[in-house]
Design a protein around this motif. Structure first.
Motif, PDB file in Angstrom:
ATOM      1  N   GLN A  57       0.834  -1.206   0.000  1.00  0.00           N
ATOM      2  CA  GLN A  57       0.000   0.000   0.000  1.00  0.00           C
ATOM      3  C   GLN A  57       0.868   1.255   0.000  1.00  0.00           C
ATOM      4  O   GLN A  57       0.572   2.227  -0.706  1.00  0.00           O
ATOM      5  N   LEU A  58       1.940   1.244   0.811  1.00  0.00           N
ATOM      6  CA  LEU A  58       2.845   2.396   0.861  1.00  0.00           C
ATOM      7  C   LEU A  58       3.459   2.665  -0.509  1.00  0.00           C
ATOM      8  O   LEU A  58       3.537   3.813  -0.954  1.00  0.00           O
ATOM      9  N   LEU A  59       3.907   1.602  -1.169  1.00  0.00           N
ATOM     10  CA  LEU A  59       4.525   1.765  -2.482  1.00  0.00           C
ATOM     11  C   LEU A  59       3.537   2.366  -3.475  1.00  0.00           C
ATOM     12  O   LEU A  59       3.882   3.279  -4.243  1.00  0.00           O
ATOM     13  N   ASP A  60       2.311   1.878  -3.444  1.00  0.00           N
ATOM     14  CA  ASP A  60       1.287   2.417  -4.333  1.00  0.00           C
ATOM     15  C   ASP A  60       1.020   3.886  -4.030  1.00  0.00           C
ATOM     16  O   ASP A  60       0.931   4.723  -4.940  1.00  0.00           O
ATOM     17  N   LEU A  61       0.909   4.226  -2.740  1.00  0.00           N
ATOM     18  CA  LEU A  61       0.630   5.607  -2.350  1.00  0.00           C
ATOM     19  C   LEU A  61       1.793   6.537  -2.702  1.00  0.00           C
ATOM     20  O   LEU A  61       1.576   7.681  -3.119  1.00  0.00           O
TER      21      LEU A  61
ATOM     22  N   PHE B 284       9.423  12.245   5.104  1.00  0.00           N
ATOM     23  CA  PHE B 284       8.673  13.057   4.147  1.00  0.00           C
ATOM     24  C   PHE B 284       9.573  13.999   3.361  1.00  0.00           C
ATOM     25  O   PHE B 284       9.287  14.320   2.203  1.00  0.00           O
ATOM     26  N   ARG B 285      10.668  14.459   3.967  1.00  0.00           N
ATOM     27  CA  ARG B 285      11.639  15.241   3.191  1.00  0.00           C
ATOM     28  C   ARG B 285      12.186  14.402   2.036  1.00  0.00           C
ATOM     29  O   ARG B 285      12.330  14.892   0.914  1.00  0.00           O
ATOM     30  N   GLU B 286      12.521  13.157   2.316  1.00  0.00           N
ATOM     31  CA  GLU B 286      13.062  12.287   1.277  1.00  0.00           C
ATOM     32  C   GLU B 286      12.021  12.009   0.192  1.00  0.00           C
ATOM     33  O   GLU B 286      12.358  11.944  -1.000  1.00  0.00           O
ATOM     34  N   VAL B 287      10.770  11.851   0.594  1.00  0.00           N
ATOM     35  CA  VAL B 287       9.700  11.634  -0.385  1.00  0.00           C
ATOM     36  C   VAL B 287       9.578  12.849  -1.305  1.00  0.00           C
ATOM     37  O   VAL B 287       9.517  12.721  -2.543  1.00  0.00           O
TER      38      VAL B 287
ATOM     39  N   ARG C 292       3.054  10.950  -8.940  1.00  0.00           N
ATOM     40  CA  ARG C 292       2.304  11.346 -10.141  1.00  0.00           C
ATOM     41  C   ARG C 292       1.575  12.673  -9.916  1.00  0.00           C
ATOM     42  O   ARG C 292       1.490  13.502 -10.830  1.00  0.00           O
ATOM     43  N   CYS C 293       1.070  12.885  -8.705  1.00  0.00           N
ATOM     44  CA  CYS C 293       0.426  14.173  -8.387  1.00  0.00           C
ATOM     45  C   CYS C 293       1.447  15.311  -8.469  1.00  0.00           C
ATOM     46  O   CYS C 293       1.134  16.396  -8.966  1.00  0.00           O
ATOM     47  N   ALA C 294       2.655  15.071  -7.958  1.00  0.00           N
ATOM     48  CA  ALA C 294       3.711  16.089  -8.033  1.00  0.00           C
ATOM     49  C   ALA C 294       4.038  16.409  -9.488  1.00  0.00           C
ATOM     50  O   ALA C 294       4.256  17.574  -9.848  1.00  0.00           O
ATOM     51  N   GLN C 295       4.047  15.382 -10.349  1.00  0.00           N
ATOM     52  CA  GLN C 295       4.286  15.619 -11.768  1.00  0.00           C
ATOM     53  C   GLN C 295       3.165  16.452 -12.377  1.00  0.00           C
ATOM     54  O   GLN C 295       3.419  17.330 -13.207  1.00  0.00           O
TER      55      GLN C 295
END
Length: 363
Positions: A22-26, A80-83, A32-35
């Protein structure tokens, strides 16, 4: 291992595997939202700066407020910084200049703020760090500005006077100094290499533990580690990153005189940072050379209720026995109360330069 224990562990591990999926999918959905954000901005002619310090600070603060544990806020903030760093790199990896070589505290500060997806560019001096961004070879610079033990970093303050770069962020880094050496004991050490600031931060420990060792200041702690790694009887004062990068064992850990030893770094770029809701503004000013002139400069801030968090004086390099003042205040320069105070300050000061407004460090 009993069958019952195996069964219980298998259930929990199966749950972990499902959560990981689930984490990987999210994470990929978030990417994709950032793109899409980048695509929308480009479609509306706003594709200039992809990194928004104020937006990042707002995200991190919100995540910290929502965090109910057991992970500490510091760990959640790092994740979250790394994300966000990885998502930004899909559009364009950010180029970040810092005082090198690799393994310095400046590198640790740059990585802490921009994440591991940033393209780090080590430089030989603080002057070179400024120039790298001014010339457009890097997007941002991370430079030390003050240490809780040794005070202001003079070269950084001097360069801020003439540089067109804007302060758009800050990083607060706890500094742990370690004695690194290939020697097996303190008795074998005759030289200690380090940056002058680090030697000063460990002055009392060196007096007690290595009173006869020669102390040799060099350009950076990483350079000190390189020298100590190649020389018998030598040691370096440096951080854990230098120990790992140059394969230099920690002979003694945490030798700084002050246990809360902290360095504040500023982030410099060619862009202004918008208001995040919890901001600072940095400025440089000078007062006319007459009695009470500094007090007069502070009146607009006091009357507006704007809190001053830092006041640092430096000699004015062009005039003997005159000084400029480096000031940090709470609030963003575009906030009405702050804007009014700055406008009145501009009318009173002999010189005023607003270095930038930026989010208060999130850590």
């Amino acid at each position: 291992m009993s069958d019952d224990l195996k069964t219980e562990l298998a259930v929990v591990r199966g749950e972990i595997d499902a959560i990981d999926a689930q984490l990987l999918d999210l994470l990929n959905r978030r990417a994709r939202c950032a793109q899409k954000v980048g695509e929308i901005k480009a479609a509306h002619g706003d594709a200039g700066f992809i990194y928004r310090p104020e937006r990042e600070a707002q995200v991190l603060r919100r995540v910290q407020e929502m965090n109910q544990g057991p992970l500490p806020s510091e760990s959640v903030t790092w994740f979250f910084r790394e994300v966000m760093s990885a998502c930004l790199s899909l559009e364009k990896p950010l180029g970040v200049a810092f005082l090198g070589p690799l393994g310095t505290f400046s590198e640790s500060a740059a990585t802490k703020h921009f994440g591991h997806a940033a393209r780090l560019s080590p430089q030989g001096s603080i002057d070179d760090v400024f120039r790298e961004v001014e010339a457009g070879h890097a997007d941002f610079a991370v430079v030390p500005v003050e240490n809780s033990t040794e005070g202001a970093i003079g070269r950084t303050l001097d360069l801020l006077m003439s540089s067109p770069l804007k302060v758009c962020g800050e990083v607060v880094l706890r500094i742990h100094q370690h004695l690194l050496s290939k020697e097996p004991s303190l008795d074998a050490i005759g030289k200690v290499y380090s940056h002058a600031q680090s030697l000063a931060q460990c002055h009392e420990w060196l007096n007690r533990s290595l009173p006869n060792a020669q102390r040799i200041p060099v350009g950076s702690n990483a350079q000190a580690a390189q020298l100590a790694a190649a020389e018998p009887g030598a040691a370096a004062l440096a951080g854990e990153a230098a120990s790992q990068r140059y394969d230099l064992p920690m002979l003694v850990s945490n030798v700084e005189d002050e246990p809360n030893n902290t360095t504040r770094f500023i982030v410099l770029g060619r862009q202004e940072s918008g208001a995040s809701g919890r901001d600072k503004t940095s400025l440089i000013m000078s007062a006319p050379n007459r009695t009470g002139s500094l007090c007069e400069l502070l009146v607009p801030l006091s009357e507006a209720g704007v809190s001053m968090t830092r006041l640092e004086s430096r000699p004015a390099r062009h005039t003997l026995w005159e000084y400029v003042f480096y000031v940090d205040i709470e609030g963003h320069k575009d906030e009405p109360v702050v804007a009014k105070a700055l406008a009145e300050l501009a009318g009173r000061a002999a010189y005023l330069k607003v270095l930038g407004s930026y989010p208060v460090a999130v850590y």
